[in-house]
Design a protein around this motif. Structure first.
Motif, mmCIF file in Angstrom:
data_model
loop_
_atom_site.group_PDB
_atom_site.id
_atom_site.type_symbol
_atom_site.label_atom_id
_atom_site.label_comp_id
_atom_site.label_asym_id
_atom_site.label_seq_id
_atom_site.Cartn_x
_atom_site.Cartn_y
_atom_site.Cartn_z
ATOM 1 N N ALA A 40 0.803 -1.347 0.080
ATOM 2 C CA ALA A 40 0.010 0.054 -0.046
ATOM 3 C C ALA A 40 1.034 1.213 -0.058
ATOM 4 O O ALA A 40 0.521 2.167 -0.767
ATOM 5 N N PRO A 41 2.004 1.248 0.892
ATOM 6 C CA PRO A 41 2.534 2.667 0.771
ATOM 7 C C PRO A 41 3.215 2.901 -0.487
ATOM 8 O O PRO A 41 3.261 3.993 -0.971
ATOM 9 N N ALA A 42 3.816 1.974 -1.065
ATOM 10 C CA ALA A 42 4.444 2.181 -2.237
ATOM 11 C C ALA A 42 3.361 2.594 -3.576
ATOM 12 O O ALA A 42 3.548 3.480 -4.307
ATOM 13 N N ILE A 43 2.227 2.006 -3.468
ATOM 14 C CA ILE A 43 1.180 2.196 -4.481
ATOM 15 C C ILE A 43 0.847 3.498 -4.406
ATOM 16 O O ILE A 43 0.324 4.328 -5.189
ATOM 17 N N ILE A 44 0.537 3.995 -3.010
ATOM 18 C CA ILE A 44 -0.130 5.448 -2.737
ATOM 19 C C ILE A 44 1.088 6.462 -3.231
ATOM 20 O O ILE A 44 0.891 7.414 -3.848
ATOM 21 N N LEU A 45 2.459 6.175 -3.072
ATOM 22 C CA LEU A 45 3.357 7.024 -3.473
ATOM 23 C C LEU A 45 3.544 7.122 -4.884
ATOM 24 O O LEU A 45 3.573 8.079 -5.331
ATOM 25 N N ILE A 46 3.493 6.072 -5.662
ATOM 26 C CA ILE A 46 3.372 5.890 -7.111
ATOM 27 C C ILE A 46 2.218 6.886 -7.613
ATOM 28 O O ILE A 46 2.315 7.499 -8.498
ATOM 29 N N LEU A 47 0.888 6.537 -7.009
ATOM 30 C CA LEU A 47 -0.147 7.696 -7.192
ATOM 31 C C LEU A 47 -0.014 8.685 -7.235
ATOM 32 O O LEU A 47 -0.616 9.721 -7.994
ATOM 33 N N ALA A 48 0.706 9.321 -6.062
ATOM 34 C CA ALA A 48 0.707 10.610 -5.711
ATOM 35 C C ALA A 48 1.812 11.313 -6.647
ATOM 36 O O ALA A 48 1.556 12.354 -7.182
ATOM 37 N N ILE A 49 2.966 10.675 -6.859
ATOM 38 C CA ILE A 49 3.967 11.426 -7.592
ATOM 39 C C ILE A 49 4.243 11.205 -9.208
ATOM 40 O O ILE A 49 4.876 11.584 -9.938
ATOM 41 N N ILE A 68 1.357 8.728 -11.171
ATOM 42 C CA ILE A 68 -0.100 8.747 -11.845
ATOM 43 C C ILE A 68 -0.821 10.151 -11.980
ATOM 44 O O ILE A 68 -1.311 10.562 -12.990
ATOM 45 N N TYR A 69 -0.873 10.874 -10.685
ATOM 46 C CA TYR A 69 -1.543 12.044 -10.703
ATOM 47 C C TYR A 69 -1.048 13.109 -11.611
ATOM 48 O O TYR A 69 -1.920 13.742 -12.256
ATOM 49 N N PRO A 70 0.206 13.476 -11.456
ATOM 50 C CA PRO A 70 0.884 14.522 -12.359
ATOM 51 C C PRO A 70 0.692 14.066 -13.875
ATOM 52 O O PRO A 70 0.480 15.069 -14.737
ATOM 53 N N MET A 71 0.746 12.900 -14.134
ATOM 54 C CA MET A 71 0.567 12.196 -15.709
ATOM 55 C C MET A 71 -0.982 12.693 -16.004
ATOM 56 O O MET A 71 -1.439 13.219 -17.160
ATOM 57 N N ILE A 72 -1.813 12.323 -15.233
ATOM 58 C CA ILE A 72 -3.482 12.634 -15.448
ATOM 59 C C ILE A 72 -3.732 14.163 -15.470
ATOM 60 O O ILE A 72 -4.334 14.667 -16.440
ATOM 61 N N TYR A 73 -2.868 14.889 -14.637
ATOM 62 C CA TYR A 73 -3.147 16.394 -14.630
ATOM 63 C C TYR A 73 -2.629 17.003 -15.857
ATOM 64 O O TYR A 73 -3.101 17.859 -16.331
ATOM 65 N N ALA A 74 -1.377 16.630 -16.245
ATOM 66 C CA ALA A 74 -0.912 17.175 -17.513
ATOM 67 C C ALA A 74 -1.777 16.806 -18.727
ATOM 68 O O ALA A 74 -1.994 17.803 -19.680
ATOM 69 N N LEU A 75 -2.166 15.619 -18.716
ATOM 70 C CA LEU A 75 -3.188 15.274 -19.784
ATOM 71 C C LEU A 75 -4.448 16.146 -19.795
ATOM 72 O O LEU A 75 -4.993 16.592 -20.867
ATOM 73 N N GLN A 76 -4.867 16.312 -18.660
ATOM 74 C CA GLN A 76 -6.024 17.305 -18.551
ATOM 75 C C GLN A 76 -5.747 18.841 -18.971
ATOM 76 O O GLN A 76 -6.800 19.516 -19.716
ATOM 77 N N MET A 77 -4.534 19.194 -18.683
ATOM 78 C CA MET A 77 -3.926 20.530 -18.845
ATOM 79 C C MET A 77 -3.888 20.822 -20.350
ATOM 80 O O MET A 77 -4.116 21.600 -21.071
#
Length: 294
Positions: A14-23, A25-34
């Motif tokens: 779980a900690p590794a998955i949360i870290l990957i999602l935070a740094i 996956i989320y920036p990738m989705i945000y960049a795609l959105q922008m």
């Protein structure tokens, strides 16, 4: 018992998955959105523009020029790294070489130096007033006066590639040396019994068995170099006159200098797609490599 172990495994991951999602996956989705908006810090209202940023990007001559420079920088660095890495790894794997551990330790040293430090070292070495290279060239009579090598369009990209070769070759040496040590010695002994010379052994034994390692290392290094930002930025800043402005630098300037965040994000998405294609190639070659070695 199996369900309990599964729950424990999920908690450990779980900690590794949360870290990957935070740094990641989320920036990738945000960049795609922008990338599909006209987002700028100066705009009061952000609206969705669809594929307009990508159309602008395809019509932008500076983007294609930066992409071409990225390819020149990448292949100009990659090919010498592979050739030098093969040569040095073969030398360090030679059973007749004394003090192997010492030379292997020295060979990896440039890779341990931070990228920013490497960029500053080369800037000072080729400085027109304080650089050791100008001093030696003038002292030996090759040039009449010191030259600002990094400030000239004809030599800036060459020096950038040279710095990257110097830093990246040790990684290739390490990977090729590991591959060479996995080749059975019995093959070389059989070839020597049959009267094969060193060049024949290299062509018929070493190179074919090492080729999967060479291909995987080359693809990995291509991905890293193509997306390289810090060395070109610190060493040349994309200059002079944008002669070393690679695509990552162009994306940064588009987003944070021109404040066109949507267009800058579109550039990063295009880079991501290019690197995904090479990543898929990497996994396919890795699968082929595992099949051969197994």
């Amino acid at each position: 018992m199996a369900k309990k172990q599964s729950r424990v495994g999920i908690l450990l991951y779980a900690p590794a998955i949360i870290l990957i999602l935070a740094i990641v996956i989320y920036p990738m989705i945000y960049a795609l959105q922008m990338s599909v908006t006209n987002y700028r810090p100066t705009l009061a209202k952000v609206s969705i523009v669809g594929m307009k940023n990508y159309v602008i990007l395809l019509e932008d001559i500076k983007f294609w020029q930066s992409l071409g420079r990225s390819l020149v920088f990448t292949f100009g660095s990659l090919i010498p790294q592979i050739v030098l890495g093969l040569a040095m790894a073969s030398l360090l794997n030679n059973p007749l070489l004394k003090w192997k551990m010492l030379f292997r330790g020295l060979a990896i040293t440039p890779w341990l130096i931070p990228t920013v430090a490497v960029a500053m070292i080369f800037r000072w070495m080729f400085h027109d007033l304080y650089g050791i290279i100008n001093y030696l060239l003038v002292d030996l009579g090759f040039i009449d006066s010191p030259k600002a090598w990094i400030a000239q369009q004809g030599s800036a990209m060459f020096l950038l590639v040279l710095a990257n070769i110097w830093r990246g070759t040790p990684l290739m040496i390490t990977m090729f040396l590991a591959g060479l040590q996995g080749i059975p010695l019995e093959l070389y002994e059989s070839a020597q019994v049959d009267g094969a010379n060193a060049w024949f052994q290299f062509r018929k034994i070493t190179l074919p068995l090492l080729m999967p390692v060479v291909m995987v290392s080359g693809i990995l290094r291509f991905i890293w170099t193509f997306n390289f930002y810090d060395l070109p930025w610190v060493m040349t800043g994309g200059g002079p006159s944008e002669s070393t402005q690679t695509t990552p630098i162009y994306a940064f300037r588009k987003a944070f200098s021109s404040y066109r965040m949507g267009e800058g994000s579109a550039i990063t998405i295009v880079l991501f797609i290019i690197l995904v294609i090479f990543s898929i190639s990497y996994f396919k070659i890795k699968k082929y490599q595992d099949k051969i070695y197994n």
